[in-house]
Design an enzyme around this catalytic site. Structure first.
Site, PDB file in Angstrom:
ATOM      1  N   HIS A 127       0.975  -1.332  -0.101  1.00 24.01           N
ATOM      2  CA  HIS A 127      -0.187  -0.190  -0.040  1.00 24.01           C
ATOM      3  C   HIS A 127       0.820   1.324  -0.011  1.00 24.01           C
ATOM      4  CE1 HIS A 127      -3.527  -2.537   0.494  1.00 24.01           C
ATOM      5  NE2 HIS A 127      -3.243  -2.673   1.789  1.00 24.01           N
ATOM      6  N   ASP A 164      -2.318 -10.831  -1.666  1.00 25.25           N
ATOM      7  CA  ASP A 164      -3.115 -10.252  -0.669  1.00 25.25           C
ATOM      8  C   ASP A 164      -4.576  -9.941  -0.831  1.00 25.25           C
ATOM      9  OD1 ASP A 164      -2.031  -8.727   1.990  1.00 25.25           O
ATOM     10  OD2 ASP A 164      -3.704  -7.667   1.086  1.00 25.25           O
ATOM     11  N   HIS A 166      -6.094  -7.363  -0.100  1.00 20.92           N
ATOM     12  CA  HIS A 166      -6.536  -5.979  -0.285  1.00 20.92           C
ATOM     13  C   HIS A 166      -5.600  -5.621  -1.885  1.00 20.92           C
ATOM     14  CE1 HIS A 166      -6.661  -6.359   4.031  1.00 20.92           C
ATOM     15  NE2 HIS A 166      -7.748  -5.632   3.864  1.00 20.92           N
ATOM     16  N   ASP A 247      -4.143 -12.914   4.061  1.00 18.61           N
ATOM     17  CA  ASP A 247      -5.589 -12.402   4.658  1.00 18.61           C
ATOM     18  C   ASP A 247      -6.814 -12.680   3.723  1.00 18.61           C
ATOM     19  OD1 ASP A 247      -4.493 -10.443   2.521  1.00 18.61           O
ATOM     20  OD2 ASP A 247      -4.423  -8.888   3.973  1.00 18.61           O
TER      21      ASP A 247
HETATM   22 ZN   LIG Z   1      -3.974  -7.316   3.093  1.00 24.46          ZN
END
Ligand SMILES: [Zn+2]
Length: 311
Positions: A127, A164, A166, A247
């Site tokens: 991120h 991931d 996200h 995750d």
């Molecule tokens: Zn994540």
């Protein structure tokens, strides 16, 4: 050749404060899982600090951002770059070693000393934007590693697969106009950080596969079979990076996908086959998310067993 396993006690000194899901316990759980006899063939490497630190960070981040992050590390207590992106006195060494681990893996793999690596680092990176830290991430470890491989070793086709849960908005932003880097991400959507719609295609080098909440392993595997794996194969990467977040597991507290350990094993095996066919098996995997400690440890164990080509 053995799989490299990067670790360092400094990663435990990045303190995110009480109750933060991105905690040092994550790496303790991983270390515990990888301490068994099945993992005795791993080549354990102490994550180094990067050489010429600013030069490495500037491969992706602006000088102003680097200055802000390094100057923002507190002498005591915690400092907040945003509501959930935290630094403590130990964060500088941890964040720099996370970059150093991925770059050292690039050096060793590009000079034929190993075929693949798993970097058990924190803070995570995907991120972190070129201009600011975000979402638990200070510097973008994977993006820096990929750009380093491109500049230092002249690689012209690098694939980054980000599983991931996200979307790796920072990595996407770093390479959005860079056709030598293919970025392919599967992620829950809509979800944090909000980017990753399938219409975000860069210069034809961005592949975004949004997944609805509740998506299970069967659907996940089909999406990879139909979209991401063929695209990576066709790109013929000279090196594959993995933003390895776990995750998307069904027990993860931060998301709502329904994967199990075996889905991560399956995906790693598939990516290994592509790497074997395209680039002598060269894969650099770096830890991103994964917040249920038990699930994280079990998923990383499967991932690393697959990387080391063991049952
Ligand atoms: Zn994540």
């Amino acid at each position: 050749m053995p799989t490299l396993y990067y670790h360092h006690p400094d990663f435990l000194e990045h303190d995110t404060g009480p109750g933060h899901p991105e905690s040092p316990s994550r790496l303790k759980a991983i270390e515990q899982a990888l301490s068994g006899e099945r993992f005795q063939n791993l080549q354990r490497v102490s994550a180094p600090l990067p050489s010429v630190i600013e030069t490495k960070l500037e491969l992706i981040h602006s000088p102003a951002m680097i200055q802000r992050v390094l100057a923002g590390m507190p002498k005591q207590g915690l400092s907040y770059f945003d509501a959930d992106t935290v630094a403590s006195p130990g964060s500088k060494q941890a964040a720099l070693r996370a970059v150093g681990a991925v770059c050292d893996a690039v050096d060793r793999i590009c000079t034929g000393q190993a075929n693949n690596a798993f970097c058990a680092v924190r803070p995570p990176g995907h991120h972190a934007m070129p201009g600011y830290p975000m979402g638990f991430c200070l510097f973008n470890n994977i993006a820096i590693g990929a750009e380093y491989a491109r500049r230092q070793y002249g690689l012209e086709r690098i694939a980054i697969v980000d599983f991931d849960v996200h979307h790796g908005n920072g990595t996407q932003a770093a390479f959005y106009a860079q056709p030598q880097v293919l970025y392919a991400s599967s992620h829950q959507w809509p979800h944090y950080p909000g980017s990753g719609d399938a219409s975000e295609t860069g210069v034809g080098n961005m592949i975004n596969v949004p997944l609805a909440a509740g998506t299970n392993g069967k659907v996940f595997r089909n999406k990879y079979r139909e979209i991401i794996l063929p695209a990576v194969k066709e790109f013929k990467p000279q090196l594959i990076f993995l933003s390895a977040g776990f995750d998307a597991h069904k027990d993860d507290p931060l998301a709502s996908l329904q994967l199990v350990e075996d889905d991560f094993r399956w995906l790693t095996d598939e990516l290994m086959q592509i790497a074997d066919a395209c680039c002598n098996g060269r894969i650099i995997s770096s830890l991103e998310g994964g917040y249920n400690l038990k699930a994280l440890a079990a998923c990383v164990a499967e991932h690393v067993l697959a990387l080391s080509d063991m049952d």
